[in-house]
Motif scaffolding. Structure first.
Motif, PDB file in Angstrom:
ATOM      1  N   ILE A 141      49.571  -7.381   0.186  1.00  0.00           N
ATOM      2  CA  ILE A 141      49.382  -6.724  -1.060  1.00  0.00           C
ATOM      3  C   ILE A 141      48.686  -5.316  -0.897  1.00  0.00           C
ATOM      4  O   ILE A 141      49.485  -4.152  -1.702  1.00  0.00           O
ATOM      5  N   TYR A 142      47.799  -5.291  -0.505  1.00  0.00           N
ATOM      6  CA  TYR A 142      47.262  -3.787  -0.198  1.00  0.00           C
ATOM      7  C   TYR A 142      48.091  -2.816   0.431  1.00  0.00           C
ATOM      8  O   TYR A 142      48.252  -1.845  -0.040  1.00  0.00           O
ATOM      9  N   TYR A 143      48.800  -3.409   1.437  1.00  0.00           N
ATOM     10  CA  TYR A 143      49.679  -2.399   2.384  1.00  0.00           C
ATOM     11  C   TYR A 143      50.753  -1.800   1.247  1.00  0.00           C
ATOM     12  O   TYR A 143      51.103  -0.773   1.296  1.00  0.00           O
ATOM     13  N   SER A 144      51.379  -2.846   0.615  1.00  0.00           N
ATOM     14  CA  SER A 144      52.631  -2.364  -0.248  1.00  0.00           C
ATOM     15  C   SER A 144      52.045  -1.789  -1.601  1.00  0.00           C
ATOM     16  O   SER A 144      53.123  -0.984  -2.178  1.00  0.00           O
ATOM     17  N   THR A 145      51.117  -2.086  -1.926  1.00  0.00           N
ATOM     18  CA  THR A 145      50.712  -1.448  -3.444  1.00  0.00           C
ATOM     19  C   THR A 145      49.541  -0.659  -3.549  1.00  0.00           C
ATOM     20  O   THR A 145      49.126   0.149  -4.344  1.00  0.00           O
ATOM     21  N   HIS A 146      48.713  -0.763  -2.296  1.00  0.00           N
ATOM     22  CA  HIS A 146      47.334   0.176  -2.273  1.00  0.00           C
ATOM     23  C   HIS A 146      46.450  -0.226  -3.307  1.00  0.00           C
ATOM     24  O   HIS A 146      45.850   0.951  -3.996  1.00  0.00           O
ATOM     25  N   ILE A 199      43.909  -7.434  -9.012  1.00  0.00           N
ATOM     26  CA  ILE A 199      45.209  -8.276  -9.700  1.00  0.00           C
ATOM     27  C   ILE A 199      45.718  -7.723 -11.033  1.00  0.00           C
ATOM     28  O   ILE A 199      46.831  -8.091 -11.115  1.00  0.00           O
ATOM     29  N   GLU A 200      44.866  -7.276 -11.730  1.00  0.00           N
ATOM     30  CA  GLU A 200      45.295  -6.852 -12.940  1.00  0.00           C
ATOM     31  C   GLU A 200      46.430  -5.945 -13.092  1.00  0.00           C
ATOM     32  O   GLU A 200      47.174  -5.805 -13.945  1.00  0.00           O
ATOM     33  N   GLN A 201      46.519  -5.080 -11.881  1.00  0.00           N
ATOM     34  CA  GLN A 201      47.328  -4.188 -11.810  1.00  0.00           C
ATOM     35  C   GLN A 201      48.808  -4.606 -11.094  1.00  0.00           C
ATOM     36  O   GLN A 201      49.614  -3.674 -11.211  1.00  0.00           O
ATOM     37  N   LEU A 202      48.735  -5.628 -10.527  1.00  0.00           N
ATOM     38  CA  LEU A 202      50.002  -6.273  -9.848  1.00  0.00           C
ATOM     39  C   LEU A 202      50.967  -7.050 -10.847  1.00  0.00           C
ATOM     40  O   LEU A 202      50.960  -6.614 -12.086  1.00  0.00           O
ATOM     41  N   SER A 233      52.056  -2.116 -13.099  1.00  0.00           N
ATOM     42  CA  SER A 233      51.548  -0.688 -13.128  1.00  0.00           C
ATOM     43  C   SER A 233      52.680  -0.185 -12.040  1.00  0.00           C
ATOM     44  O   SER A 233      53.581  -1.021 -11.490  1.00  0.00           O
ATOM     45  N   GLU A 234      52.813   1.107 -11.793  1.00  0.00           N
ATOM     46  CA  GLU A 234      53.537   1.715 -10.890  1.00  0.00           C
ATOM     47  C   GLU A 234      53.655   1.246  -9.299  1.00  0.00           C
ATOM     48  O   GLU A 234      54.724   1.223  -8.984  1.00  0.00           O
ATOM     49  N   TYR A 235      52.434   1.069  -9.038  1.00  0.00           N
ATOM     50  CA  TYR A 235      52.186   0.306  -7.743  1.00  0.00           C
ATOM     51  C   TYR A 235      52.982  -0.934  -7.339  1.00  0.00           C
ATOM     52  O   TYR A 235      53.777  -0.783  -6.432  1.00  0.00           O
TER      53      TYR A 235
END
Lengths: 677, 312, 221
Positions: free
Chosen positions: A365-370, A374-377, A464-466
């Motif tokens: 998750i971090y790799y693909s969204t930085h 989890i609120e931002q996902l 979010s954008e990410y």
């Protein structure tokens, strides 16, 4: 043979570490080499572990280096082998995973030391569980601490990471102090200058009760810090989010288990026979760690912190197994003791597998969204199409959902707790029952917590954008994780293989072999364990499940062959759906924040700004926080106290080299006098 | 040998076949308490048949979890129906699992329902999911403790063995009685009946279970509705055949099964009637009062264990 | 010797447990009326228990006690309490110093203490006493506990009544009741005290516009 393999694996790790250092220009190449070597070394270690476990032979070897006082002696018995197995499997997968994950840092930072520390870290863990000498143990224990410290502060520009690293280092040193004092107290009774574990194995018979109790508490606090039991868990939720995900995989998956190894070594080998109240204390600590750990995890929004708190919970469950085993042993119910031990060790293996998988997914998750919040996902299930099912498997198995592996150890824990009624003391009986209720509550809370973790980050719409632009990670990452997911399923469906393997440990440690009583045919049972309890077979559950599934699908299709699905927007009371309509993590855990408000002491602030006062709201700021009571009421006063003491003795530090030399000189003289006296 | 095949099929047929009837029965009784005539006893069957024939609408936000959920829920309940003694205390699938597995299979269904409630991205679903998970977490300790008590008294966690052991009792011991009381409260919470959850509500903010399944339609809704009927019946069956198993057949003989079937209907009918009475005479309690109710159940379960340990 | 009759009946035990459940209902409910109902139910079970004991032991004066229990505790006192609640117009909510969950857990602890304390005695006694003695003591203690923690005067009365129930049941189950004349006296006492307290509740309400007995502190000056 084993000795050669062992040396080979050490050499491979060392070579890997050096390779990473050597390449300055092609840093990634160096790292790849070191990860591959680490993977090979791990395979070698798996071979060692399996051969020791199945040949029932404890391997011991001594390396005599040039100072004669320490023999670098190592012993691989079944207990070590089980832990080597766990460590090596996770190391193997973490190394392969790192091949992909480290792309995140390419050309961004100096990677040379990463491979170096990573390999040393893996090596140190293997050495910790094989060391057969107190001095060697302390050396490799410290090595493990230091290299993992460097891995934690890998992204050192971030002040939070630095703080996390220092808290971790500080607590690890306290831990080392406690363990070494424990060793010294034991040494003062056995008086064997080699500091060999073999001499400590008889310490329990020689030592008076009072010093045994002191050693018990020293070990409890010492290894307890490393394991992260409440309230000594402080470093865990700080260090795990700070470390890169591939490191957290190893740290949470297996490093904290080395403390469990320490507990078992001390309590089942060195300090036997133990009074019942030791086991009771471990049981109570285990139960409270489990419940408090998961309660804090429940409110967490940072996925890695959430996983860290969940590690605290799982360590609690493991300790329930270990503590129960100690209680049964002190009442001389050896078969039950063995059952509880199997439950505990099974959970050690399970937690290693699913927690590494979870940290791997957090890494994806971090790799693909930085982002780790989890609120931002949201909506990732459509973007990370391979990671999602992997995460689902991990989430299901940590929530002890049948037929995955988490359920097996949970079931074993329940069965051992149920057998608590054979204990003569009423209070202990009631305690085991209450612990059963605690484990049940914990299980349900874990399910809630991970419904939240999966649901909020993977389902609904991206917030979010990410999350919107997330892309699947490199193949190598999810292939390695796929292996772990496969293990989750395998260990759930075929628990007997694992249990008979663990049983070898019991045969050595407790002197009972319950292999034939816990397994009948090919499904699991505890039938002849003094009580006629129960049997389960997750394999047949799965088969029945698949059968019913086929029948259901067939029947439904027959009823309405021309079935069509219409795809349409979610109903949101007539407005077109937006990401902010979906439930958030904070909202999802709100009922718990209210129910357990005595524990959380939540603080909320609402700030409203108006365009036209009182009627047209422009914006609302909502802040909700919980008070970490342990930090506030235990650690903060403690650190204040330590600081004020240090302020008072500050005058010792003059800054003059001569004065420092005087100190050393005086200490030397005094200690010589003490020895002479 | 034939018994090994017929009994499980019989169990599933009884559970799956009777469960809508129980729902219809409760609805009908409640309607009569409210001085209405009420719908037919077989209305739930008509509803299911209608839903199975309909097409479904699926949210565009939803993923494969949403499609998988009805099947997972339904299948997990069917497996439970295999493990619970219904007409005979002999359960051929006994080796498959015990009551702990049953509890965790319920958790499996609930887990997926809660996930699918978040899947569509609507606020109502999430609210339902969050509340359902909260209530079930609070119910779990009491449930496990009362199960522990029964298991310890009867020396097994497998439901069939428990039923067989219970047959030798003439009267419930005080400890079992306390467990029964505790389990009854838990069952009301687990099945989502008043005073914990209102199965008839159409006000979004008060829904729990209905909130979770708001977005389902067609055959998916049918599967979930049917599964929830079966869940209620299975919970009642566990209660009846654990605490009041008298009259249950212990093998597979035709007359025995007939007697046992009628007694089963009577016992289940009695408890369904009690549920109807409770639902008509109580209001749904506030969400944050539910922990009190479940706390009461927990205290009862603790006392059950204590009385067993101290007195006997 | 009437004292040595051993009534071996599990029914009494089950009834005792039902009384305990009614007592727990009394603590866990948030409504005054439910509390009174719980009291009425418990008294009814008590009457049943004493009837069965009378029948099994053949001590027929217990039947008289049973009858009086039915009349006074099941009918008159609950009716009177309902009347007071209606008359004074009390808000239906129970108010407590502790939260519900906490007071539940505390009373669970109190019940444990009762079991723990009576454990040495019940080991040597008849089967009848096994559950009755600890439960009756538990009911007494829980009654005491509610008197300490609850704020309203009416709940004080209910606590007192619970204590009386507990003691009565203890006497009944251990020595098949007290002499008839003592029991009559106790019944009369309880009736009179409930009525007097009921009148007090009314007066407190009139003086302080509330029946929170915390206001009684103002009388100090």
């Amino acid at each position: 043979m084993i000795e050669h393999l062992f040396v080979l694996s050490i050499t491979l790790f060392a070579l890997g570490a050096l390779f990473a250092l050597c390449f300055y220009k092609w840093q990634m190449l160096g790292n790849y080499l070191s990860f591959i070597l680490a993977a090979i070394a791990s395979c070698v270690n798996i071979a060692i572990a399996i051969s020791v476990l199945f040949n029932h032979t404890a391997e011991r070897f001594n390396f005599l280096l040039y100072h004669a006082i320490i023999t670098y002696s190592f012993l691989i018995d079944s207990l070590s082998a089980i832990f080597i197995l766990a460590i090596s499997v996770i190391s193997l997968i973490a190394s392969v995973y790192s091949l992909g994950y480290t792309k995140l840092y390419v050309n961004k930072r100096d990677m040379r030391f990463f491979g170096f520390h990573f390999n040393l870290f893996l090596l140190a863990m293997i050495l910790v569980v094989t060391a057969n000498n107190a001095l060697v143990f302390m050396i490799v224990w410290e090595l493990m601490t230091i290299v993992s410290f460097f891995l934690v502060i890998f992204e050192y520009e971030n002040p939070f990471h630095r703080k996390a690293g220092f808290v971790y280092l500080f607590m690890s040193y306290i831990c080392a102090v406690f363990i070494s004092v424990a060793f010294f107290i034991m040494f003062s009774y056995v008086k064997t200058w080699t500091f060999d574990f073999d001499s400590f194995r008889y310490a329990g018979d020689i030592m008076p009760a009072i010093s045994k109790n002191i050693v018990f508490f020293l070990v409890l606090i010492g290894f307890g810090i490393k394991a992260g039991i409440f309230p000594l868990h402080l470093w865990l939720p700080l260090a795990h989010p700070a470390a890169p995900s591939n490191v957290s995989m190893v740290m949470s998956g297996v490093m904290i288990k080395t403390a469990i190894y320490g507990f078992i070594r001390f309590y089942f080998e060195f300090l036997t026979p133990s009074p019942p109240w030791w086991g009771i204390i471990i049981l109570i600590i285990g139960a409270s760690s489990a419940i408090l750990g998961i309660l804090y995890a429940l409110l967490e929004k940072d996925i890695k912190t959430l996983l860290a708190y969940s590690s605290v919970e799982n360590i609690g469950i493991i300790l329930i197994g270990i503590g129960l085993s100690m209680i049964f042993k002190s009442y001389n119910l050896m078969a039950l003791s063995s059952l509880a031990m199997i439950a505990g060790l099974y959970h050690v293996l399970n937690h290693a597998v699913f927690k590494s998988l979870l940290f791997g997914c957090a890494g994806n998750i971090y790799y693909s969204t930085h982002t780790k919040n989890i609120e931002q996902l949201g909506g990732l299930i459509k973007r990370l199409q391979v990671t999602a099912p992997l995460f689902l498997v991990a989430v299901l198995s940590i929530s002890a959902i049948p037929p995955l592996n988490g359920f097996v150890s949970e079931w074993l824990i329940f069965q051992s707790l149920l057998n608590g009624f054979t204990i003569p003391s009423v209070i202990v009986k009631v305690l085991t029952a209450i612990c059963g209720a605690t484990v049940a509550l914990t299980g349900a809370l874990v399910a809630t917590c991970f419904v939240k973790a999966f649901g909020i980050s993977f389902l609904a719409m991206p917030r979010s954008e990410y999350a919107q632009h997330a892309r699947e990670v490199p193949v190598i990452m999810y292939v390695s994780m796929g292996l772990l997911a496969g293990l989750c399923i395998f260990m759930g469906l075929f628990p007997v293989k694992i249990m008979t393997t663990i049983n070898h440990v019991n045969t050595e440690l407790l002197g009972v072999n319950i292999a034939h009583t816990i397994t009948s045919y090919d499904w699991l049972q505890t039938k002849t364990l003094q009580t006629n309890f129960s049997e389960i077979s997750l394999k047949s559950v799965t088969v029945f499940g698949l059968m019913f599934f086929a029948i259901t699908v067939g029947a439904i299709t027959l009823i309405n062959p021309g079935f069509t699905k219409k795809i349409y927007k979610t109903w949101t009371c007539g407005i077109s759906p937006e990401p902010r309509f979906g439930y958030t993590a904070t909202a999802f855990s709100k009922p718990f924040r209210i129910i357990f408000s005595n524990l959380y002491r939540p603080r909320r602030e609402i700030e409203t700004t108006y365009t036209v006062p009182k009627y047209f709201v422009k914006s609302i700021v909502y802040i909700a926080e919980i008070t970490p009571i342990f930090e506030k009421y235990f650690y903060a006063p403690l650190s204040r106290y330590v600081l004020s003491i240090s302020n008072k003795v500050r005058w010792i530090h003059t800054g003059s080299v001569h004065i420092y030399l005087v100190y050393i000189f005086i200490t030397l003289i005094i200690s010589m006098l003490v020895i002479g006296w | 040998m034939i018994q090994l095949i017929i009994l499980p099929i019989l169990q599933i047929v009884v559970i799956a076949g009777l469960s809508p009837l129980i729902k219809g029965f409760i609805n009908n009784i409640e309607a009569r308490f409210q001085c209405r005539k009420g719908s037919s006893l077989f209305q739930p069957y008509y509803n299911l048949a209608k839903l199975f024939r309909k097409d479904a609408v699926i949210s565009e936000t939803a993923s494969w979890i949403f499609i998988a959920t009805p099947y997972v829920t339904f299948v997990s309940i069917l497996i439970i129906a295999l493990l619970v003694p219904v007409l005979s205390s002999t359960v051929p699938a006994n080796f498959t699992g015990d009551v702990i597995l049953v509890i965790y299979l319920f958790a499996l269904g609930r887990f997926f329902l809660a996930l699918s409630s978040l899947d569509t991205g609507s606020a109502f679903g999430g609210m339902g999911g969050s509340r359902e998970m909260t209530i079930s977490s609070m119910a779990e300790p009491a449930m496990m403790l009362s199960v522990f008590n029964v298991a310890i008294i009867n020396g097994s966690t497998n439901l069939s063995n428990i039923t067989q052991a219970m047959l030798s009792y003439k009267l419930l011991s005080p400890s079992l009685f306390l467990s029964l009381a505790a389990l009854a409260i838990v069952i009301i919470a687990e099945a989502g009946r008043i005073p914990v959850d209102n199965p008839f509500t159409h006000l979004e903010l008060t829904m729990i279970h209905e909130g979770m399944i708001l977005e389902f339609s067609g055959r998916y809704l049918a599967l979930i509705e049917w599964a929830s009927c079966m869940k209620l019946l299975i919970l009642l069956t566990i209660l009846v055949n654990t605490f009041l198993p008298w009259g249950i057949a212990s093998g597979l003989t035709f007359p025995g099964l007939i007697v046992s079937f009628f007694l089963y209907i009577v016992k289940i009918g009695f408890f369904a009637f009690l549920i109807a009475i409770v639902e008509s005479s109580f209001a749904k309690v506030r969400l944050f009062r539910i922990p009190n109710l479940l706390g009461t159940s927990f205290v009862l379960a603790v006392l059950a264990i204590i009385t067993h340990y101290i007195v006997s | 010797m009437k004292q040595h009759i051993i009534v071996n009946s599990q029914t009494i035990d089950v009834l005792a447990v039902m009384m305990l459940i009614a007592t727990i209902l009394h603590i866990s409910t948030g409504r005054l009326t439910t509390c009174v109902w719980a009291y009425a139910i418990r008294s009814f079970i008590l009457a049943c228990a004493s009837g069965i004991i009378a029948y099994l032991s053949g001590i027929y004066h217990i039947f008289i006690t049973t009858g009086i229990t039915l009349v006074i505790k099941v009918v008159i006192i609950p009716w009177f309490l309902f009347y007071i609640i209606k008359k004074v117009g009390i808000k239906k909510e129970v108010e407590s110093f502790l939260s519900f969950t906490l007071s539940l857990l505390c009373s669970c602890g109190v019940i444990l203490v009762a079991y723990y304390a009576t454990e040495p005695i019940i080991q040597f006694e008849s089967t009848l006493m096994k559950h009755c003695l600890p439960i009756s003591i538990a009911i007494t203690l829980v009654g005491f506990f509610t008197m300490i923690t609850r704020k309203k005067a009416i709940t004080q009365i209910l606590g007192l009544l619970a204590m009386e129930d507990g003691l009565f049941f203890a006497a009944l189950s251990t020595s098949y009741g007290m002499p008839l004349i003592v029991e009559l006296g106790v019944f009369f006492d309880i009736l009179v005290s409930v009525i007097i307290m009921g009148i007090y509740v009314y007066r407190i309400k009139e003086t302080f516009e509330s029946i929170d007995i915390g206001f009684l502190k103002e009388l100090r000056e």
